[in-house]
Design an enzyme around this catalytic site. Structure first.
Site: not given
Length: 230
Positions: A13, A35, A62, A64-65, A67-70, A118, A179, A188, A209
């Site tokens: 990150d 990640k 990561d 985290k999609l 949206d519409i299925p297509n 989380t 953590r 968190q 972090r």
């Protein structure tokens, strides 16, 4: 690397490829899995994935999609061809979107379903019109994901035992909100130490972090290993 070390995934990150690759270079003899989330991917695009994979490391993408299925199906296909090992989708997208994602996977990509973030609390759920407790929402979405063919779940460490009790070992569980004892919790809300999460039954633990913001990331990883083994 030890079997336990293979369960730890370091979250890159950071805002640039230079910083990300410097971390990978520092840590890859300790950690084999990294990640890449929204911040880094938005800044650097798929080239950062190729660069991390070129070091011999695995990548959890990561995004985290949701949206519409297509559209989600197309994104899963693209991630599959990039060679990432794991990819996240939001289970809140519903059964049609989930099935579109799992049907589109290729090259052994692992589809992980995100239940409740989380950072979320029951107050967060109320704000978006969900009256259930966090654990009930997690179980509902987890069941929807498993019916849709996902390979694993992303949840807070506090839901591990409940998920294992409900679904057994047929599903992988990756947890964030980890953590170490010596680290600040930050934003968190539902977190555990690495040892607590692994003992509860997590297959993978994502740590960001506490490692990436540490003055010496290698030292931070070593301290986490010490915490796990002693």
């Amino acid at each position: 690397m030890t079997k336990t070390a293979d369960k730890i995934i370091v979250a890159l990150d950071v805002p640039s490829s230079n910083e990300a690759l410097a971390l990978v270079d520092q840590l890859r003899d300790q950690i084999s899995f990294f990640k890449i989330g929204l911040q880094l991917y938005t800044a650097e695009g798929p080239e950062i994935i190729r660069a991390v994979l070129a070091t011999g490391s695995k990548v959890w993408l990561d995004l985290k999609l949701y949206d519409i299925p297509n559209t989600v199906a197309g994104a899963v296909k693209s991630a599959s061809h990039l060679g990432v090992h794991m990819l996240t989708i939001h289970l809140s997208g519903g059964s049609e979107m989930i099935r579109a994602a799992t049907d589109a996977r290729a090259n052994d990509i692992v589809i992980l379903g995100v239940t409740v973030l989380t950072s979320a609390t029951e107050q967060t759920l109320r704000e978006i019109g969900i009256a259930d407790k966090v654990v009930d929402q997690v179980l509902r979405l987890a069941g929807l994901g498993i019916e849709g063919g996902i390979d694993g779940l992303v949840a807070s460490p506090h839901e591990i035992k409940t998920l294992r009790s409900e679904f057994g070992d047929k599903i992988k569980i990756a947890v964030q909100g980890i953590r170490p004892r010596w680290a600040e919790p930050g934003d968190q809300k539902r977190f555990m130490t690495p040892r607590e999460a692994l003992e509860a039954g997590a297959d993978y633990i994502g740590i960001g972090r506490p490692i990436t913001a540490h003055r010496n990331p290698r030292e931070a990883v070593a301290k986490i290993f010490d915490e796990l083994y002693t």
